[in-house]
Enzyme design. Structure first.
Site, PDB file in Angstrom:
ATOM      1  CG  HIS A  87      39.602  -7.256  19.726  1.00  0.00           C
ATOM      2  ND1 HIS A  87      39.224  -6.217  19.970  1.00  0.00           N
ATOM      3  CD2 HIS A  87      40.313  -7.157  18.451  1.00  0.00           C
ATOM      4  CE1 HIS A  87      39.438  -5.144  18.980  1.00  0.00           C
ATOM      5  NE2 HIS A  87      40.163  -5.576  18.052  1.00  0.00           N
ATOM      6  CG  ASP A 229      38.210  -5.010  22.986  1.00  0.00           C
ATOM      7  OD1 ASP A 229      39.297  -5.557  23.460  1.00  0.00           O
ATOM      8  OD2 ASP A 229      37.676  -5.213  22.035  1.00  0.00           O
ATOM      9  CB  SER A 652      42.314  -3.333  17.300  1.00  0.00           C
ATOM     10  OG  SER A 652      40.993  -3.435  17.049  1.00  0.00           O
TER      11      SER A 652
END
Ligand code: ARG
Length: 722
Positions: A87, A229, A652
């Site tokens: 992402h 991810d 992230s």
């Protein structure tokens, strides 16, 4: 957790730190070191942060878009290969996708370096060193200053320090060093961080979207999770290994350190630490602030985002072209649409305001118990409460402005012509040409991901909600008049999109070839933007005396109350380390979640009729053949795991590192039961969700066929004899 970009009121803070709670500053790790060792760390403190020798920090990068940090990545080969989340690279992957070559859907793996794809605006920064400059700043501040004066003065000194430092570095030949000098602990302390900035960052690979985003918005912010991810980038440098703008002559960057990859697996209770760039936390937020998040801020955002997403989705479902154009925008708005709902709900469920009240009560008692303290801190809480009340009235107008009035892309895009308008006004030929050229350069980027009729619907739908929900006195005149003149916001939007030059690339290009003041000054989109801006500026934005000052004092007081405790400052996009352990949790009555998931769970969730749960055919086939190679454990592939590390948006893509400094996973999310985590860390509930490094390598090698990348990594702890 990708970092959110949204205007937010500055506010703050926390309570008792547990072993796992804390986003620690690398410069002060010495204070945490004994505890880290007790919990299992095998490294020396200087193996983590060392200014003079290679250390872990040299492998941790912040991903930035034109200077704005949004995610973390880590270097995992001596050729500058970077691992981050899917992402985090989503925007880059999308920008290299089209209906004919849909890399987003099908994944993409460069089989050699010449296939790696350049990305305009994408940068990484690597920490060189940090310094405490508090004394130098505080020396210039005093208690007679208003908070505004204080901030102004502090900013002047910070800018001065930045300038001096960058000039000194430049003189030494470090042309791409950037100094960030910023406030910590709400204006009580100031530190400088020097980073080296790299500007040629290429996309190396990404799995199928149905692996990288498996579970979609349904599983987002939730455990148990089965999302792969991750994605890969590479840092390029010039021949001298120094940062350089994109050039085909650039070569892979040779880092001071890269993280070895552990195939040794993980057990419950294993030591784990995460290094990265958390964006923002509010751990010192008071109960008054919590109440406003629950009652007003989050519900407003959710309501407007609901409508925007629904409007986009209708068009995305009708056309592959629009789906690709809006994929990245949709994902980022949807990500925090769900977040804001969870945050408000969990703040209520856990009664976070009451926890805060308890701290506030002891703060008041402590302040009142001593005459000097009483003078300094006695009114802090009542003044804060007053500040929040004063701000309260503007919450709806502000949120609706940010999430509603400027949500149609045409509005913010038209704003980019302000420099051109000024040049036309001044009738200065060279400035007009320069502004027009600058604007021209932004066109393809904007229109590539744009669909005019979709945007028109967004305006029609969101402005109708705006007109109904925002008290008349706060509405921009242009919006009020539009309602009277056109009857409905749909009709207004129709007229505006017909008249404006900013919705249509050809129209805009024709204008820019021969710009005139009449056209620009009368453009409906630009006029609307100017009026919205004027209205926004008429709202008081300055609650400095009420909020900033008392937040600063509150934080200072809380720290003074317990001088034995180590406090960490709120996240502010600077590099931090959090340490703790791998571990399961009890989510609710009778529900205990195991600490890891496996590929079997993907197959359990498979639903090829639901785009969120599609399993790519290649993955299915490999699963059936059990072609797992050296990445298997107990006959399947370990997929994700959880730790109690303290992370937030901006983290992230952060590496999850074991006791020996090897990477075991890549952090990508937080869990639903602790969505209040930015405001208060919940030791029993809060978990950091990570993709297992073995699933990453398995996907690259077996699904992506990119053994070339595996070969450049340093792999350790491989289990022999399998
Ligand atoms: N919640 C994750 C984060 O903020 C982002 C996950 C992206 N996936 C998605 N379905 N939107 O970092």
């Amino acid at each position: 957790m990708k970092r959110i970009f949204i205007f937010l009121f500055a506010s703050l803070l926390s309570f008792k730190a547990m072993a796992d709670e804390g986003m620690w500053l690398l410069m002060f790790l010495g204070k945490n070191y004994e505890q880290m060792k007790k919990q299992g760390l095998k490294l020396k403190a200087e193996d983590i942060y060392n200014v003079n020798k290679a250390s872990l920090k040299d492998a941790i990068v912040q991903l930035r878009n034109n200077g704005r940090g949004f995610c973390t990545g880590e270097i995992i080969s001596k050729e500058g290969l970077v691992l981050t989340n899917h992402h985090c690279a989503y925007d880059a992957i999308q920008s290299h996708s089209s209906p004919e070559n849909d890399r987003l859907t099908n994944g993409f793996w460069a089989k050699n370096k010449s296939e790696e794809l350049a990305n305009e605006g994408l940068e990484v920064s690597i920490l060189v060193r940090m310094e405490d400059v508090t004394a130098r700043v505080l020396k210039e501040l005093n208690d007679n200053m208003t908070e505004r004066e204080r901030t102004k003065k502090a900013n002047e000194i910070l800018a001065q320090i930045k300038k001096e430092t960058e000039e000194a570095e430049k003189a030494k030949g470090n042309i791409n060093y950037e100094a960030t000098v910023t406030t910590f602990f709400g204006g009580n302390e100031y530190y400088m961080l020097v980073h080296e900035i790299f500007k040629d960052i290429r996309l190396v690979g990404a799995p199928h979207e149905s692996i990288g985003k498996f579970g979609g918005d349904t599983d987002n912010w939730m455990w148990p999770r089965h999302t792969g991810d991750f994605s890969m980038l590479r840092i390029y440098a010039n021949k001298n290994n120094k940062p350089a703008d994109y050039s085909k002559d650039n070569v892979p960057f040779k880092p001071r350190h890269h993280l070895p990859i552990s195939l040794g697996g993980i057990k419950e209770g294993d030591f784990s630490m995460v290094m990265g760039f958390p964006g923002r936390t509010d751990r010192f937020l008071t109960s008054y602030g919590v109440d406003q998040v629950i009652s007003t801020i989050n519900p407003s955002r959710v309501k407007l985002r609901d409508k925007r997403l629904q409007t986009w989705k209708e068009d995305m479902d009708k056309s592959t072209d629009i789906r690709i154009r809006y994929a990245s925008k949709y994902a980022s708005i949807a990500n925090y649409w769900k977040y804001f709902q969870g945050e408000a709900m969990i703040l209520k469920r856990l009664n976070t305001a009451a926890q805060k009240k308890t701290l506030e009560n002891s703060f008041q008692k402590w302040a009142d118990a001593d005459a000097t303290r009483k003078t300094k801190y006695g009114n802090v809480l009542t003044d804060l409460e007053k500040g929040y009340t004063a701000r309260g009235k503007y919450l709806i107008p502000r949120e609706y402005l940010n999430e509603g009035l400027v949500a149609p892309e045409i509005v913010t895009f038209s704003a980019q012509s302000m420099a051109l308008l000024a040049a036309l006004d001044a009738n200065s030929e060279p400035d007009i040409k320069k502004a027009a050229d600058n604007f021209k350069a932004a066109l393809s980027d904007h229109f590539k991901d744009y669909n005019m009729s979709t945007d028109q619907k967004v305006m029609a739908n969101l402005y109708e909600i705006y007109i109904n929900d925002v008290p008349n006195e706060f509405q921009p005149a242009a919006v009020k008049e539009a309602k009277t003149k056109y009857g409905s916001m749909a009709k207004f939007a129709e007229e505006l999109f017909k008249q404006s030059i900013f919705g249509d690339k050809a129209k805009l290009e024709a204008f820019l070839a021969k710009p005139t003041k009449e056209v620009l000054a009368n453009d409906m989109a630009l006029k609307l933007f100017q009026n919205i801006r004027k209205t926004a500026m008429s709202y008081p934005s300055d609650f400095a005396e009420g909020l900033d000052k008392n937040n600063r004092l509150f934080i200072a007081g809380v720290r003074e109350m317990d001088t034995k405790k180590f406090y960490y400052p709120n996240a502010n996009s600077t590099i931090r380390l959090t340490y703790g352990k791998v571990g399961s949790y009890t989510a609710r009555d009778a529900v205990k979640y195991n600490f890891f998931t496996t590929l079997d769970g993907v197959m359990e969730k498979e639903d090829n009729t639901n785009p969120e749960f599609v399993v790519p055919k290649q993955l299915r086939a490999i699963y059936e053949k059990k072609d797992f190679g050296r990445y298997a454990e107990n006959g399947t592939i370990p997929l994700a795991f959880i730790t109690n590390n303290d992370i937030t948006g901006g983290n992230s893509g952060s590496p999850v590192i074991n006791a020996k400094g090897e990477i075991i996973g890549c952090a990508f999310d937080g869990n639903w039961e602790a969505m209040s985590g930015n405001i208060a860390f919940e030791p029993n509930l809060q978990r950091c969700i990570c993709v297992d490094i073995r699933y990453v390598l398995f996907t690259i090698e077996k699904v992506g066929g990119a053994k070339n990348l595996i070969d450049e990594m340093t792999i350790v702890n491989e289990k022999k004899g399998k």
